[in-house]
Design an enzyme around this catalytic site. Structure first.
Site, mmCIF file in Angstrom:
data_model
loop_
_atom_site.group_PDB
_atom_site.id
_atom_site.type_symbol
_atom_site.label_atom_id
_atom_site.label_comp_id
_atom_site.label_asym_id
_atom_site.label_seq_id
_atom_site.Cartn_x
_atom_site.Cartn_y
_atom_site.Cartn_z
ATOM 1 N N LYS A 1 0.697 -1.097 0.050
ATOM 2 C CA LYS A 1 -0.084 -0.011 -0.009
ATOM 3 C C LYS A 1 0.655 1.210 0.086
ATOM 4 O O LYS A 1 0.654 2.123 -0.701
ATOM 5 C CB LYS A 1 -1.018 -0.083 1.260
ATOM 6 C CG LYS A 1 -1.625 1.254 1.161
ATOM 7 C CD LYS A 1 -2.890 0.803 2.416
ATOM 8 C CE LYS A 1 -3.337 2.245 2.805
ATOM 9 N NZ LYS A 1 -4.460 2.347 3.893
ATOM 10 N N GLU B 1 10.521 -4.585 4.437
ATOM 11 C CA GLU B 1 10.674 -5.987 3.956
ATOM 12 C C GLU B 1 10.199 -6.263 2.642
ATOM 13 O O GLU B 1 11.090 -6.949 1.774
ATOM 14 C CB GLU B 1 9.616 -6.779 4.958
ATOM 15 C CG GLU B 1 9.870 -7.054 6.578
ATOM 16 C CD GLU B 1 9.229 -6.039 7.296
ATOM 17 O OE1 GLU B 1 9.027 -5.107 6.648
ATOM 18 O OE2 GLU B 1 8.982 -6.408 8.314
ATOM 19 N N GLY C 1 -5.041 -1.684 4.961
ATOM 20 C CA GLY C 1 -4.301 -2.626 4.354
ATOM 21 C C GLY C 1 -4.772 -4.245 4.798
ATOM 22 O O GLY C 1 -4.839 -5.026 3.776
ATOM 23 N N ARG C 2 -5.171 -4.731 5.927
ATOM 24 C CA ARG C 2 -5.804 -5.805 6.388
ATOM 25 C C ARG C 2 -7.162 -5.947 5.953
ATOM 26 O O ARG C 2 -7.880 -6.858 6.146
ATOM 27 C CB ARG C 2 -5.730 -6.254 7.841
ATOM 28 C CG ARG C 2 -6.203 -5.017 8.768
ATOM 29 C CD ARG C 2 -6.021 -5.103 9.876
ATOM 30 N NE ARG C 2 -6.548 -3.973 11.053
ATOM 31 C CZ ARG C 2 -5.740 -2.839 11.048
ATOM 32 N NH1 ARG C 2 -4.650 -2.638 10.546
ATOM 33 N NH2 ARG C 2 -6.271 -1.705 11.916
ATOM 34 N N GLU D 1 -4.677 -6.576 14.928
ATOM 35 C CA GLU D 1 -4.231 -5.213 14.481
ATOM 36 C C GLU D 1 -5.355 -4.508 14.594
ATOM 37 O O GLU D 1 -4.865 -3.117 14.615
ATOM 38 C CB GLU D 1 -3.639 -5.289 13.009
ATOM 39 C CG GLU D 1 -2.407 -4.371 12.803
ATOM 40 C CD GLU D 1 -1.683 -4.469 11.627
ATOM 41 O OE1 GLU D 1 -2.399 -4.258 10.457
ATOM 42 O OE2 GLU D 1 -0.467 -4.989 11.284
ATOM 43 N N HIS E 1 -5.117 -33.461 16.968
ATOM 44 C CA HIS E 1 -4.206 -34.254 17.642
ATOM 45 C C HIS E 1 -2.913 -33.392 18.151
ATOM 46 O O HIS E 1 -1.820 -33.701 18.035
ATOM 47 C CB HIS E 1 -3.614 -35.105 16.325
ATOM 48 C CG HIS E 1 -4.773 -36.241 15.901
ATOM 49 N ND1 HIS E 1 -4.904 -37.117 16.584
ATOM 50 C CD2 HIS E 1 -5.714 -35.716 15.149
ATOM 51 C CE1 HIS E 1 -5.919 -37.972 16.008
ATOM 52 N NE2 HIS E 1 -6.520 -37.210 15.216
ATOM 53 N N LYS F 1 9.493 -1.065 14.292
ATOM 54 C CA LYS F 1 9.920 -0.856 13.123
ATOM 55 C C LYS F 1 11.094 0.272 13.319
ATOM 56 O O LYS F 1 12.107 0.107 12.647
ATOM 57 C CB LYS F 1 9.009 -0.170 12.240
ATOM 58 C CG LYS F 1 7.947 -1.153 11.602
ATOM 59 C CD LYS F 1 7.147 -0.105 10.451
ATOM 60 C CE LYS F 1 5.923 -0.970 10.107
ATOM 61 N NZ LYS F 1 4.916 -0.268 9.382
#
Ligand code: F6P
Length: 541
Positions: free
Chosen positions: A205, A211, A266-267, A352, A383, A503
């Site tokens: 965005k 990263e 973003g999410r 978030e 399990h 960050k």
């Protein structure tokens, strides 16, 4: 003043004292209509919330709480483009991304729907060109590998949905996702690939996320190492972003950029061009079907009365456990292998959004806010961690998601999967008493260990099949659930300031790690010690 001062909250508190010990066993015995009455359906998506520790009075009081929090007007504000993301001064209009072409949604006097559809059309043209082989790489070969480089909301949504809808994908296209700045992520993704058959979608965005840009630069070098000529970039890199300038600075032609807008968080961005890798994988028709599912749930959320509103009920039940039963976590347990990334997607979506201790007035909240969200696909989880769900000391409310039809009907696999699906919520709710064990002749010493207290709450969501439409419904359901909870807790659900400190410290630490001088400025003793150890061991390699 927070929600805890409302009349409904105080009534809920008193009500909780009365019903905290009530047993689901008893509630079902007392009320033969319970399962039917505490269920609802919207366009094929069915929610059974009867296995929750609530009475009808609890639901009435929870709905009253939503009313007191003015949830209906908050919903209206979001859908109509009010700038409800106040700390960033933005509207929150992800619902416009799935609005039909005929609708009109104005933001600052401009209808955003035509822009949305123009981008969708551009995405469709591009996806078709890749899928048909018409888009050729630098050496004239069709694209076989598509690698989305992004992180957080620019990765989790498309990667989750690509997996969820793999049955609808074009199988000769290898769609992958690189997110981690750990170079192993990139190295493994491109292992054995030919650059001239590989397309990178750099998805960010802001187009400033370290990263993503680091991975994108590495991808560029990898590509140029094989293809040498800089002009190959135009055939092998496209961008998804709101930031044209940075896209250009990186070296991607804005013609090869798919835009979106600052009013898309973003999410919450999967329905925007952030879904490009997904559209390439499943095609525009299936992508639009998914948007249809999102829109159906948007309409339901907007229109259904609070007491029959699926996202609202799930939000209220979440608050009931989080704030009254002191549950710390919430599990999402899809019984469909294709949904294996769904819990991780909503880990970001929920944590978030509502992982905040400051309310909208800038003061500390007096009640717990967002839960820890976790989970994995059944039956694998059975399990692994279900022991704790059944007999642990913690209350873990959970959502079970299952489908009547498999994409891969094989012998009796699906009946077995679904038998487990039904058995688990039954066991969690109703348990197995020591009396039953004694009647069965179980050794007295073992009875405590083999007793299941039950009374562990679950929601069950079911649909006919995991189609693009149903996936859209499911995602929108959780998005709106999160929104409704944020309204009630009175937090700003659409910012994420909590990711900033780490960050910026990483930027300072990186400078120190890459400098010959050890300054340890602004570094505490523990971190300095760890960094020293890192420098020493790094040198040894
Ligand atoms: O982790 C913080 C965050 O800002 C997320 O909200 C976002 O989804 C992610 O980073 C990626 O951001 P961008 O799409 O700008 O690269």
């Amino acid at each position: 003043m927070g929600i805890e001062t409302s009349v409904a909250w105080r009534e809920l508190r008193a009500h909780f004292e009365q019903i905290a010990e009530l047993q689901l066993n008893q509630l079902f015995v007392d009320d033969p209509q319970r399962a039917k009455d505490l269920s609802l359906e919207d366009q094929g998506l069915f929610l059974d919330y009867s296995k929750n520790r609530v009475t009808r009075e609890s639901i009435d009081l929870l709905v009253k709480l939503a009313d007191e929090a003015r949830l209906l007007s908050a919903i209206q504000d979001m859908f109509s483009g009010e700038k409800i993301n106040k700390t960033e001064g933005r509207a929150v209009l992800h619902t416009a991304l799935r609005a039909p072409k005929s609708s009109c949604i104005e933001l600052d006097g401009i209808d955003v729907v035509p822009q949305v559809h123009a981008v969708l059309d551009k995405m469709a043209g591009f996806s078709e060109a890749i899928r048909s082989g018409q888009w050729q790489g630098f050496t004239g070969k069709p694209i076989r590998n598509v690698i989305n480089i992004g992180i957080g909301g620019s990765d989790l949504g498309p990667s989750m949905a690509c997996e969820a809808l793999r049955a609808y994908s074009q199988r000769n296209l290898n769609v992958q996702f690189v997110s981690n700045v750990d170079a192993s992520d990139f190295a493994e993704a491109v292992q054995g690939l030919n650059a001239d058959e590989t397309l990178f979608i750099v998805c960010s965005k802001t187009f400033t996320t370290d990263e993503t840009l680091t991975n994108a630069r590495t991808a560029r070098s990898w590509l140029l190492k094989q293809l040498v000529d800089e002009s190959a970039i135009a055939k092998h890199f496209v961008a998804v972003s709101t930031n044209t300038e940075e896209v250009q600075t990186f070296g991607i032609d804005p013609q090869n950029m798919f835009g979106f807008w600052d009013w898309v968080g973003g999410r919450y961005s999967l329905c925007s061009s952030v879904g490009l890798a997904l559209m390439v994988s499943i095609g525009a028709t299936h992508f639009r079907a998914m948007l249809g599912g999102f829109h159906a749930m948007d309409e339901h959320f907007k229109i259904a009365p609070l007491a029959q509103n699926m996202p609202v009920l799930m939000a209220l039940l979440g608050i009931w456990y989080n704030n009254f039963f002191a549950a710390e976590t919430h599990a999402i347990l899809p019984y469909d292998n294709y949904l294996k990334h769904f819990p991780a997607y909503f880990q970001q979506g929920d944590m978030e959004s509502n992982g905040k201790y400051i309310d909208k007035s800038g003061t500390e909240v007096a009640v717990q806010t967002g839960p820890i969200v976790w989970g994995q696909a059944g039956t694998n989880g059975q399990h692994a961690f279900y022991q704790l769900l059944h007999q642990g000391t913690k209350l873990v409310p959970a959502d079970f998601i299952g489908f009547a039809q498999s994409h891969n009907p094989t012998l009796d696999h699906h009946d077995k999967l679904m038998a487990n699906f039904f058995a688990q919520t039954q066991a969690l709710a109703f348990g197995k008493s020591s009396q039953t064990l004694a009647d069965e002749g179980v050794d007295a010493a073992l009875i405590p260990h083999r007793t299941f207290t039950g009374n562990r709450p679950t929601n069950t969501l079911m649909a006919e099949k995991l189609t693009p439409f149903v996936l859209g419904q499911l995602i929108a359901l959780y998005e709106h659930k999160i929104f409704a909870q944020g309204v009630i807790w009175n937090v700003f659900s659409f910012d994420q300031w909590g990711v900033e400190l780490g960050k910026s410290l990483a930027v300072e630490i990186l400078q120190q790690l890459q400098s010959d001088e050890v300054s340890n400025a602004n570094v505490d003793a523990s971190t300095a010690q760890l960094m020293a150890r890192y420098r020493k061991d790094r040198a040894a390699s």
